[in-house]
Enzyme design. Structure first.
Site, short mmCIF file in Angstrom:
data_model
loop_
_atom_site.label_atom_id
_atom_site.label_comp_id
_atom_site.label_asym_id
_atom_site.label_seq_id
_atom_site.Cartn_x
_atom_site.Cartn_y
_atom_site.Cartn_z
N SER A 1 5.91 -5.41 -0.97
CA SER A 1 5.88 -4.00 -1.38
C SER A 1 6.17 -3.05 -0.20
O SER A 1 7.29 -3.08 0.31
CB SER A 1 4.53 -3.72 -2.06
OG SER A 1 4.57 -2.50 -2.75
N ALA A 2 5.23 -2.26 0.27
CA ALA A 2 5.48 -1.38 1.42
C ALA A 2 5.94 -2.19 2.64
O ALA A 2 6.81 -1.75 3.40
CB ALA A 2 4.23 -0.56 1.75
N GLU B 1 9.53 -7.20 -9.89
CA GLU B 1 8.32 -7.96 -9.54
C GLU B 1 8.53 -9.44 -9.82
O GLU B 1 8.99 -9.81 -10.90
CB GLU B 1 7.14 -7.40 -10.32
CG GLU B 1 6.78 -6.01 -9.83
CD GLU B 1 5.62 -5.38 -10.58
OE1 GLU B 1 5.22 -5.91 -11.61
OE2 GLU B 1 5.12 -4.36 -10.09
N GLY C 1 0.87 -1.17 0.00
CA GLY C 1 0.00 0.00 0.00
C GLY C 1 0.90 1.22 0.00
O GLY C 1 1.87 1.27 -0.74
N HIS D 1 9.11 -3.22 -6.68
CA HIS D 1 8.53 -2.93 -8.01
C HIS D 1 9.59 -2.26 -8.89
O HIS D 1 9.27 -1.35 -9.66
CB HIS D 1 7.32 -1.98 -7.91
CG HIS D 1 6.19 -2.46 -7.07
ND1 HIS D 1 5.28 -3.40 -7.50
CD2 HIS D 1 5.81 -2.13 -5.81
CE1 HIS D 1 4.38 -3.61 -6.55
NE2 HIS D 1 4.68 -2.86 -5.51
#
Lengths: 235, 235
Positions: free
Chosen positions: B122-123, B194, B90, B159
């Site tokens: 991710s985050a 990714e 997020g 990413h």
């Protein structure tokens, strides 16, 4: 009366530095023999001197002398006395940190409100908004605050980029990011595409350039706003 | 002994949520009947409850029960007692702000060091680095600090995206941004594409997945590191 040019980018893909803005800048800085350049955003990490040289070189075309803000021992005085001011692009976190740290954000705000002609590109445009929270830049340095000049009652997203519908990349699109911003913040955001700029004269904020801009407001669908529109009505 | 899976993304373009990691997660959380989910990054601004439901739904495949950290009145206790922990993606600014504000960053760091199995995407991966300063996210909220868990002696760029050589867009490439970071910061940065993840067992940090990663070090040319490499030697 406020007098700003707030440009998405300094350079178009097929052009040279500030070239596409040349006719506008001739008018904008018509009464300036010198302008003050704020080099703090340091694109690619280049030095204040090197960045200022690049800008000096462009403004010789307009017969305008350029001084870098970093060259003055009395920077406050330099801002107050400037005939015109240009803040260049680079990293917005770096720019905002330096302006706050040097206590220059408020002085810059004051002279802009009093009518000193101002040009911003990219990060230099971002700081014209209410906060820097819709920048695309990487947080390479921690600023004491995200607040910026508030010369317009919006936030800006320069280099606005439409989603690439063919991309397989799973990072968030620009539109998704701005929607996330509006989960926590109320101010409208103008997504300013490359080659677009805002022409601010007093309270009038007119979108210029060939392209439309994308306007994001909290709890509303994003809309396209045509070039030539007065943006003030969307605040 | 530290035991982390640090993944670039939760979802591949042609897959479902966490699907590509399923075999790894079966091993990683083999000894867990329940895991604690940290929903603070709120992708697209969804609620903590909705985000946790999405994760619960995936983990039923592994017969693992999921509790959201926001559900506990004693969150510190919940972190300390967790059999396993997952922090989802997020917005990294939102995630880091909440963790610092709730005084949970240090507790999370402690249990990870003591060996609680951790998954980040991710985050949730970004915060495993030394600081969040190489995130791609928009600064939609102001965190009290950019410091993160430091579970690995690197910063991460999830990413990670190679420059599009055909693009006419003048915004900075990811590589340019990370080079700017290294003008002001010394820690190496792993650009994690990714489908790639880091498998951390104690001090060993192995790059997994089909792709190479891009490694950025201050004052050095970026290099490609093959999958299967031990990353610790690059610190």
């Amino acid at each position: 009366m406020k007098n700003l040019l707030i440009a998405s980018t300094s350079t178009l893909h097929d052009g040279n530095y500030l070239e596409y803005l040349l006719p506008e800048l001739q008018l904008h800085f018509a009464h300036c023999k010198t302008i003050l350049f704020v080099p703090y955003a340091r694109p690619g990490g280049i030095s204040h001197d090197d960045y200022t040289l690049k800008v000096k070189s462009f403004f010789t075309l307009l017969n305008i002398k350029v001084n870098g803000l970093h060259e003055f021992s009395n920077a406050t005085g330099a801002i107050e006395k400037a005939e015109g001011i240009f803040t260049g692009g680079g990293n917005t976190f770096l720019l905002v940190k330096q302006l706050h740290q040097n206590n220059q954000m408020q002085i810059l705000k004051k002279v802009i409100e009093n009518g000193t002609p101002y040009l911003g590109t990219s990060a230099g445009s971002n700081i014209c908004g209410l906060t820097m929270q819709t920048t695309n830049d990487m947080p390479i340095i921690y600023p004491p605050s995200f607040e910026t000049l508030g010369a317009i009652p919006f936030n800006l997203n320069p280099h606005y980029l439409d989603a690439d519908l063919h991309s397989k990349h799973m990072g968030e699109t620009r539109e998704t990011r701005i929607k996330e911003f509006h989960q926590f913040n109320t101010q409208p955001v103008i997504g300013l595409r490359e080659g677009s700029w805002l022409d601010v004269k007093g309270d009038q904020i007119v979108l210029k350039g060939a392209l439309s801009a994308r306007l994001f407001r909290q709890n509303q669908e994003a809309i396209e706003v045509e070039s030539g529109s007065e943006m003030g009505k969307f605040q």
